[in-house]
Design a protein around this motif. Structure first.
Motif, PDB file in Angstrom:
ATOM      1  N   GLU A  68       0.818  -1.219   0.000  1.00 35.97           N
ATOM      2  CA  GLU A  68       0.000   0.000   0.000  1.00 35.97           C
ATOM      3  C   GLU A  68       0.850   1.267   0.000  1.00 35.97           C
ATOM      4  OE1 GLU A  68      -1.356   0.246   4.563  1.00 35.97           O
ATOM      5  OE2 GLU A  68      -2.271  -1.426   3.468  1.00 35.97           O
ATOM      6  N   VAL A  69       1.940   1.307   0.757  1.00 37.32           N
ATOM      7  CA  VAL A  69       2.790   2.495   0.793  1.00 37.32           C
ATOM      8  C   VAL A  69       3.648   2.574  -0.475  1.00 37.32           C
ATOM      9  CG1 VAL A  69       4.559   3.720   2.095  1.00 37.32           C
ATOM     10  CG2 VAL A  69       2.844   2.394   3.308  1.00 37.32           C
ATOM     11  N   GLY A  70       4.087   1.428  -0.961  1.00 35.38           N
ATOM     12  CA  GLY A  70       4.913   1.390  -2.169  1.00 35.38           C
ATOM     13  C   GLY A  70       4.154   1.852  -3.397  1.00 35.38           C
ATOM     14  N   LYS A  71       2.852   1.585  -3.428  1.00 32.64           N
ATOM     15  CA  LYS A  71       2.029   1.998  -4.571  1.00 32.64           C
ATOM     16  C   LYS A  71       2.034   3.518  -4.717  1.00 32.64           C
ATOM     17  CE  LYS A  71      -1.711   1.156  -7.378  1.00 32.64           C
ATOM     18  NZ  LYS A  71      -1.243   1.858  -8.550  1.00 32.64           N
ATOM     19  N   SER A  72       1.946   4.239  -3.598  1.00 31.73           N
ATOM     20  CA  SER A  72       1.932   5.701  -3.682  1.00 31.73           C
ATOM     21  C   SER A  72       3.291   6.233  -4.167  1.00 31.73           C
ATOM     22  CB  SER A  72       1.565   6.321  -2.338  1.00 31.73           C
ATOM     23  OG  SER A  72       2.536   6.013  -1.373  1.00 31.73           O
ATOM     24  N   LEU A  73       4.378   5.628  -3.719  1.00 30.15           N
ATOM     25  CA  LEU A  73       5.704   6.048  -4.176  1.00 30.15           C
ATOM     26  C   LEU A  73       5.868   5.772  -5.669  1.00 30.15           C
ATOM     27  CD1 LEU A  73       8.556   7.119  -3.544  1.00 30.15           C
ATOM     28  CD2 LEU A  73       9.204   4.766  -3.012  1.00 30.15           C
ATOM     29  N   LEU A  74       5.435   4.608  -6.114  1.00 26.92           N
ATOM     30  CA  LEU A  74       5.528   4.267  -7.530  1.00 26.92           C
ATOM     31  C   LEU A  74       4.666   5.193  -8.388  1.00 26.92           C
ATOM     32  CD1 LEU A  74       5.478   0.373  -7.274  1.00 26.92           C
ATOM     33  CD2 LEU A  74       7.393   1.782  -8.025  1.00 26.92           C
ATOM     34  N   ASP A  75       3.473   5.523  -7.892  1.00 24.93           N
ATOM     35  CA  ASP A  75       2.598   6.436  -8.639  1.00 24.93           C
ATOM     36  C   ASP A  75       3.221   7.823  -8.766  1.00 24.93           C
ATOM     37  OD1 ASP A  75       0.708   4.488  -9.013  1.00 24.93           O
ATOM     38  OD2 ASP A  75      -0.590   5.158  -7.366  1.00 24.93           O
ATOM     39  N   ARG A  76       3.823   8.297  -7.680  1.00 29.70           N
ATOM     40  CA  ARG A  76       4.439   9.624  -7.694  1.00 29.70           C
ATOM     41  C   ARG A  76       5.605   9.663  -8.682  1.00 29.70           C
ATOM     42  NH1 ARG A  76       8.446  12.076  -3.911  1.00 29.70           N
ATOM     43  NH2 ARG A  76       8.410  10.068  -2.885  1.00 29.70           N
ATOM     44  N   LEU A  77       6.430   8.620  -8.691  1.00 25.61           N
ATOM     45  CA  LEU A  77       7.573   8.591  -9.602  1.00 25.61           C
ATOM     46  C   LEU A  77       7.133   8.381 -11.045  1.00 25.61           C
ATOM     47  CD1 LEU A  77      10.143   6.576  -7.486  1.00 25.61           C
ATOM     48  CD2 LEU A  77      10.028   9.033  -7.866  1.00 25.61           C
ATOM     49  N   TYR A  78       6.024   7.664 -11.249  1.00 24.03           N
ATOM     50  CA  TYR A  78       5.499   7.498 -12.604  1.00 24.03           C
ATOM     51  C   TYR A  78       4.987   8.833 -13.144  1.00 24.03           C
ATOM     52  CZ  TYR A  78       2.580   6.218 -16.521  1.00 24.03           C
ATOM     53  OH  TYR A  78       2.012   6.162 -17.766  1.00 24.03           O
ATOM     54  N   LYS A  79       4.280   9.590 -12.303  1.00 22.30           N
ATOM     55  CA  LYS A  79       3.775  10.895 -12.736  1.00 22.30           C
ATOM     56  C   LYS A  79       4.919  11.838 -13.095  1.00 22.30           C
ATOM     57  CE  LYS A  79      -0.573  10.780 -10.213  1.00 22.30           C
ATOM     58  NZ  LYS A  79      -1.325  11.291  -9.065  1.00 22.30           N
ATOM     59  N   LEU A  80       6.036  11.738 -12.370  1.00 23.79           N
ATOM     60  CA  LEU A  80       7.204  12.547 -12.689  1.00 23.79           C
ATOM     61  C   LEU A  80       7.925  12.053 -13.942  1.00 23.79           C
ATOM     62  CD1 LEU A  80       8.962  13.400  -9.319  1.00 23.79           C
ATOM     63  CD2 LEU A  80       8.103  14.989 -11.009  1.00 23.79           C
ATOM     64  N   GLY A  81       7.640  10.830 -14.357  1.00 25.55           N
ATOM     65  CA  GLY A  81       8.271  10.296 -15.548  1.00 25.55           C
ATOM     66  C   GLY A  81       9.609   9.637 -15.276  1.00 25.55           C
ATOM     67  N   LEU A  82       9.885   9.314 -14.021  1.00 31.70           N
ATOM     68  CA  LEU A  82      11.166   8.697 -13.687  1.00 31.70           C
ATOM     69  C   LEU A  82      11.158   7.190 -13.891  1.00 31.70           C
ATOM     70  CD1 LEU A  82      12.096  10.704 -10.482  1.00 31.70           C
ATOM     71  CD2 LEU A  82      12.972  11.007 -12.786  1.00 31.70           C
ATOM     72  N   ILE A  83       9.981   6.564 -13.792  1.00 37.79           N
ATOM     73  CA  ILE A  83       9.879   5.117 -13.982  1.00 37.79           C
ATOM     74  C   ILE A  83       8.718   4.809 -14.913  1.00 37.79           C
ATOM     75  CG2 ILE A  83      10.924   4.520 -11.764  1.00 37.79           C
ATOM     76  CD1 ILE A  83       8.110   4.081 -10.670  1.00 37.79           C
ATOM     77  N   GLY A  84       8.662   3.571 -15.391  1.00 37.25           N
ATOM     78  CA  GLY A  84       7.586   3.143 -16.271  1.00 37.25           C
ATOM     79  C   GLY A  84       6.350   2.727 -15.491  1.00 37.25           C
ATOM     80  N   LYS A  85       5.299   2.408 -16.225  1.00 36.65           N
ATOM     81  CA  LYS A  85       4.011   2.060 -15.613  1.00 36.65           C
ATOM     82  C   LYS A  85       4.085   0.763 -14.808  1.00 36.65           C
ATOM     83  CE  LYS A  85      -0.438   2.738 -15.135  1.00 36.65           C
ATOM     84  NZ  LYS A  85      -0.901   3.765 -14.232  1.00 36.65           N
ATOM     85  N   ASP A  86       4.793  -0.226 -15.325  1.00 39.76           N
ATOM     86  CA  ASP A  86       4.838  -1.539 -14.671  1.00 39.76           C
ATOM     87  C   ASP A  86       6.109  -1.740 -13.857  1.00 39.76           C
ATOM     88  OD1 ASP A  86       2.401  -2.159 -15.851  1.00 39.76           O
ATOM     89  OD2 ASP A  86       3.368  -2.897 -17.671  1.00 39.76           O
ATOM     90  N   SER A  87       6.664  -0.675 -13.308  1.00 41.93           N
ATOM     91  CA  SER A  87       7.900  -0.769 -12.535  1.00 41.93           C
ATOM     92  C   SER A  87       7.628  -1.266 -11.125  1.00 41.93           C
ATOM     93  CB  SER A  87       8.587   0.592 -12.464  1.00 41.93           C
ATOM     94  OG  SER A  87       8.941   1.024 -13.741  1.00 41.93           O
ATOM     95  N   SER A  88       8.683  -1.741 -10.486  1.00 39.04           N
ATOM     96  CA  SER A  88       8.577  -2.214  -9.112  1.00 39.04           C
ATOM     97  C   SER A  88       9.526  -1.401  -8.229  1.00 39.04           C
ATOM     98  CB  SER A  88       8.940  -3.702  -9.041  1.00 39.04           C
ATOM     99  OG  SER A  88      10.296  -3.888  -9.391  1.00 39.04           O
TER     100      SER A  88
END
Length: 179
Positions: A68-88
């Motif tokens: 649950e906490v990791g999802k928010s971090l991944l979403d934030r970095l995806y919005k910034l364009g630092l990682i892809g959609k299916d990143s871990s």
């Protein structure tokens, strides 16, 4: 919240700044991305350092809390364009400061072909010729989100916009004359 006049330092310098190999790589990166000084590079390194630290802390948590906490971090970095959609979370650990520097407005203006050089892109931004979604942005270090990337244009009333439009219309007329 704090006093708005006393801002915080957004960067942390290297522990030992006089290592020759570090100085050489920093100068190459500064030239490649058109940075004004090393503080801009250190700001990017600090952003990556904090994000990687958050990812390492999340990997130490048990699975239910991590998801649950990791999802928010991944979403934030995806919005910034630092990682892809299916990143871990493991992909976050592979990020470098160059990933952040690629998301700066200065770099994106150059990649979109709105400026001829990285230094010209910086000048256009600081002089107020570039706008995001119709609003002028004068900070070359502005981190552009994925949704704002397509909304980067020349500012209204900018002489650069008029000059580019006249060049493109001349090129179109030249192509029509050749046909």
């Amino acid at each position: 919240m704090g006093d708005p006049k006393s801002s915080r330092k957004k960067w942390e310098g290297p522990g030992h700044p006089w290592i020759k190999s570090r100085l050489e790589t920093e100068m190459k990166i500064i030239g490649k991305y058109g940075l004004r000084n090393k503080k801009e590079l250190w700001t990017a390194e600090t952003i990556i350092r904090t994000v990687r630290h958050q990812a390492r802390n999340l990997l130490a948590l048990p699975e239910p809390q991590r998801s649950e906490v990791g999802k928010s971090l991944l979403d934030r970095l995806y919005k910034l364009g630092l990682i892809g959609k299916d990143s871990s979370l493991d992909d976050i650990l592979g990020l470098t400061s160059e990933n952040v520097l690629e998301r700066r407005l200065q770099t994106i203006v150059l990649k979109k072909g709105m400026a001829k050089t990285i230094y010209q892109a910086r000048q256009f931004i600081t002089h107020g010729h570039i706008a995001i979604n119709g609003k002028r942005v004068t900070n070359p270090g502005y981190l552009v989100t994925r949704e704002d990337e397509d909304k980067i244009t020349y500012a209204l009333g900018s002489p650069i916009k008029d000059m580019m439009e006249s060049k493109s219309s001349e090129e179109n007329q030249g192509e029509e004359g050749e046909s």
